[in-house]
Write an enzyme that holds these catalytic residues in place. Structure first.
Site, PDB file in Angstrom:
ATOM      1  N   TYR A 194     -28.266  93.920  65.428  1.00 52.85           N
ATOM      2  CA  TYR A 194     -28.680  93.883  66.836  1.00 52.85           C
ATOM      3  C   TYR A 194     -30.184  93.724  66.917  1.00 52.85           C
ATOM      4  O   TYR A 194     -30.933  94.666  66.718  1.00 52.85           O
ATOM      5  CB  TYR A 194     -28.248  95.177  67.527  1.00 52.85           C
ATOM      6  CG  TYR A 194     -28.742  95.357  68.947  1.00 52.85           C
ATOM      7  CD1 TYR A 194     -28.097  94.721  70.015  1.00 52.85           C
ATOM      8  CD2 TYR A 194     -29.847  96.155  69.233  1.00 52.85           C
ATOM      9  CE1 TYR A 194     -28.541  94.890  71.315  1.00 52.85           C
ATOM     10  CE2 TYR A 194     -30.294  96.322  70.544  1.00 52.85           C
ATOM     11  CZ  TYR A 194     -29.633  95.694  71.574  1.00 52.85           C
ATOM     12  OH  TYR A 194     -30.077  95.856  72.865  1.00 52.85           O
ATOM     13  N   TYR A 242     -24.033  86.391  73.654  1.00 50.78           N
ATOM     14  CA  TYR A 242     -24.577  87.758  73.570  1.00 50.78           C
ATOM     15  C   TYR A 242     -23.397  88.735  73.545  1.00 50.78           C
ATOM     16  O   TYR A 242     -22.529  88.717  74.420  1.00 50.78           O
ATOM     17  CB  TYR A 242     -25.414  87.971  74.817  1.00 50.78           C
ATOM     18  CG  TYR A 242     -26.520  88.989  74.771  1.00 50.78           C
ATOM     19  CD1 TYR A 242     -27.756  88.675  74.230  1.00 50.78           C
ATOM     20  CD2 TYR A 242     -26.349  90.236  75.358  1.00 50.78           C
ATOM     21  CE1 TYR A 242     -28.799  89.594  74.254  1.00 50.78           C
ATOM     22  CE2 TYR A 242     -27.386  91.162  75.394  1.00 50.78           C
ATOM     23  CZ  TYR A 242     -28.611  90.827  74.836  1.00 50.78           C
ATOM     24  OH  TYR A 242     -29.636  91.736  74.882  1.00 50.78           O
TER      25      TYR A 242
END
Lengths: 152, 406
Positions: B360, B309
């Protein structure tokens, strides 16, 4: 938006919204004192106050007056204003202050650090608390900030 | 008895990726349905097979989606708590539901449209939302503002970026991590994204000069340390390992999954950074990594490709440490030595470009890339990749990790 000074993040919350548990902190702040809740069983400070001690799960606390000094644990310099109203406030230092007289983790404060050279601020720098008494606040809020302790 | 190798990802579906707000007139609901239908089709399945929702961050309302798509019967509908930290962990949730006999075919997805909202609290008003959502409203507070909000609201820390800057500064202080190290994360991921038609915004090369000439947002993070802001949806379909053998795609087995973290990590960025000293300057993933490897029976050395992440570039470095690719505190030099580069590094990282340079979608693009790497169909295919790591967080608990294998 309230008048803005470079390096000073203008208070966006002008009421304390305190309950019985947190009111002693704000009462002390009006008197320029830093009050902190301490576990009566194990001595762990917890700011802000939580219903149970994370160390021993006790509820009872006593309010202790701390010296209001500490050191910078970490920080950032906010350069980019996220709102047009903040253009005059940036660059602005904000970070975590580790309070003298506490155990550290669990009693740190997240605050605006004012009256500092934003390019010279360092982790470990000694700082002291300063309160801004908001005149327009119905609940008489005092905003705690920290500033470097000047070399004598 | 664990979920190890008991379930497999058999389908992946995706919408296009758009720059923030530009997915209109699509909606989060329509994009979710589009991605789910595409994932089912990829697997050779249909809506009549779907019976479970194993999601994170309440990414969609299964009631709405099941109703719109006409799912015959929902047998499982659950989300990992909190936000994007649960991303990879939601795959474990799907595996647990299937292995436990509660569902047979689960979807895990994220759908995101930043049209009337912007993640990250870009307005001062957003601060109040942050200050008030991490705790339940008190009857004494009034207007939904909790008493504890007053302890943080006037600090000047307005957004996740500000908070992660504070975290990063401490890592630099303790270990000597430098901005050059963050630049290497940003530059290497940009290189990976350049070869991909899916890249939403940043489709030009990034140089070290570009990086150092970019505007600082909050020291030590500059523009290129921040995630992109995009719209889109990604969904994956999970079924039992047994059933997966008969489907269209090569199964991608969920080797292990874990989510959680140290209790005192707590709401982390959303409140007070009260984490213990030994864990403060970290990704919060250490306990999760330990359990993940124990379940899988492997170590970091066995992982072929890592999809951590990457909402902020230093978080990649801290996860490389916490997942054991290098010792604690040595993540900066580790990336500087070229270890995360696709094609030449010891552990290729975010071969799709990640949030920093592709899109994203709160972690789901990483899941998609992990699946493609194990299938052997990735655009930047790691040769012989058999085990992939994908993560969610750092964020509020839980943070999560999942290992996928061939």
């Amino acid at each position: 938006m309230r008048p803005t000074t470079k390096g000073v993040f203008p208070a966006v919350l002008t009421e304390t919204f305190a309950d019985e548990a947190t009111q002693p902190f704000w009462d002390a702040a009006l008197d320029n004192r830093l009050g902190a809740p301490k576990c009566t069983k194990c001595g762990t400070f917890r700011i802000p106050l939580t219903p149970f001690c994370f160390n021993c799960q006790t509820r009872e606390i006593e309010w202790i007056q701390l010296p209001g000094t500490g050191s910078v644990y970490s920080f950032t310099i906010v350069r980019h204003p996220l709102s047009p109203g903040l253009q005059l406030a940036v660059p602005c230092a904000s970070g975590i202050v580790e309070l003298d007289g506490t155990q550290g983790s669990g009693a740190r404060m997240i605050v605006n650090i004012i009256e500092c050279d934003v390019d010279a601020l360092r982790i470990g720098d000694k700082v002291e608390i300063v309160f801004e008494h908001l005149a327009e606040s119905e609940s008489k809020m005092s905003v705690p900030r920290f500033r470097p302790i000047r070399q004598k | 008895m664990t979920i190890k190798d008991q379930a497999a990802i058999v389908g992946v579906g995706v919408t296009p990726y758009w720059k923030r707000g530009q997915s209109y007139p699509e909606s989060e609901l329509s994009m979710a349905c589009t991605a789910i239908l595409a994932a089912l089709d990829d697997a050779g399945l249909s809506v009549s097979d779907l019976d479970g929702f194993a999601i994170y961050s309440n990414s969609c309302d299964p009631a709405e989606v099941a109703s719109v798509l006409g799912v015959p019967e929902v047998r499982f509908a659950a989300t990992t708590t909190s936000g994007g930290g649960g991303c990879a962990g939601a795959l474990g949730l799907a595996a647990a539901a299937i292995h436990g006999g509660m569902a047979t075919c689960c979807v895990t997805l994220m759908t995101l449209q930043q049209l009337n909202k912007r993640l990250g609290g870009s307005e001062v008003g957003g601060l109040l939302a942050y200050a008030t959502t991490s705790e339940s409203a008190s009857p004494y507070g009034g207007n939904g503002i909790s008493p504890n909000a007053a302890f943080t609201a006037n600090s000047g820390l307005l957004s996740p970026g500000h908070s992660f800057s504070v975290l990063t500064q401490r890592h630099m202080h303790l270990y000597g991590t430098k901005r050059e190290h963050f630049a290497e994360v940003a530059i290497s991921q940009r290189e990976n994204a350049l070869k991909r038609p899916t890249t939403a915004i940043r489709n030009t090369p990034l140089t070290l000069d570009d990086y150092f000439n970019a505007r600082m947002i909050s020291d030590p993070l500059c523009l290129f340390d921040y995630t992109l802001e995009t719209d889109g949806a990604v969904a994956v379909i999970t079924v039992s390992a047994e059933r997966a053998k008969d489907l269209k795609q090569q199964p991608v087995y969920i080797m292990a999954s874990a989510h959680g973290g140290t209790g005192r990590w707590g709401p982390a960025i959303f409140r007070y950074f009260q984490a213990p000293d030994d864990e403060f300057a970290s990704s919060g993933h250490r306990p999760v990594a330990k359990r993940l490897y124990e379940m899988a029976g492997i170590t970091a050395a066995d992982v072929d490709v890592a999809l951590p992440y990457d909402h902020f570039s230093p978080m990649v470095i801290m996860q490389l440490e916490d997942y054991g690719f290098c010792p604690i505190g040595e993540g900066g030099p580790f990336v500087a030595e070229g270890n995360i580069r696709y094609g030449t590094g010891s552990i290729p990282v975010n071969t799709h470009g990640g949030k920093l340079s592709e899109a994203y979608i709160i972690g789901m693009t990483h899941v998609k890339e992990a699946v493609e790497q194990i299938r052997g169909t990735a655009i930047n295919q790691v040769e012989g990749a058999e085990i992939a790591l994908v993560t969610g967080g750092p964020a509020s608990l839980p943070v999560s990790g999942t290992l996928l294998r061939k």
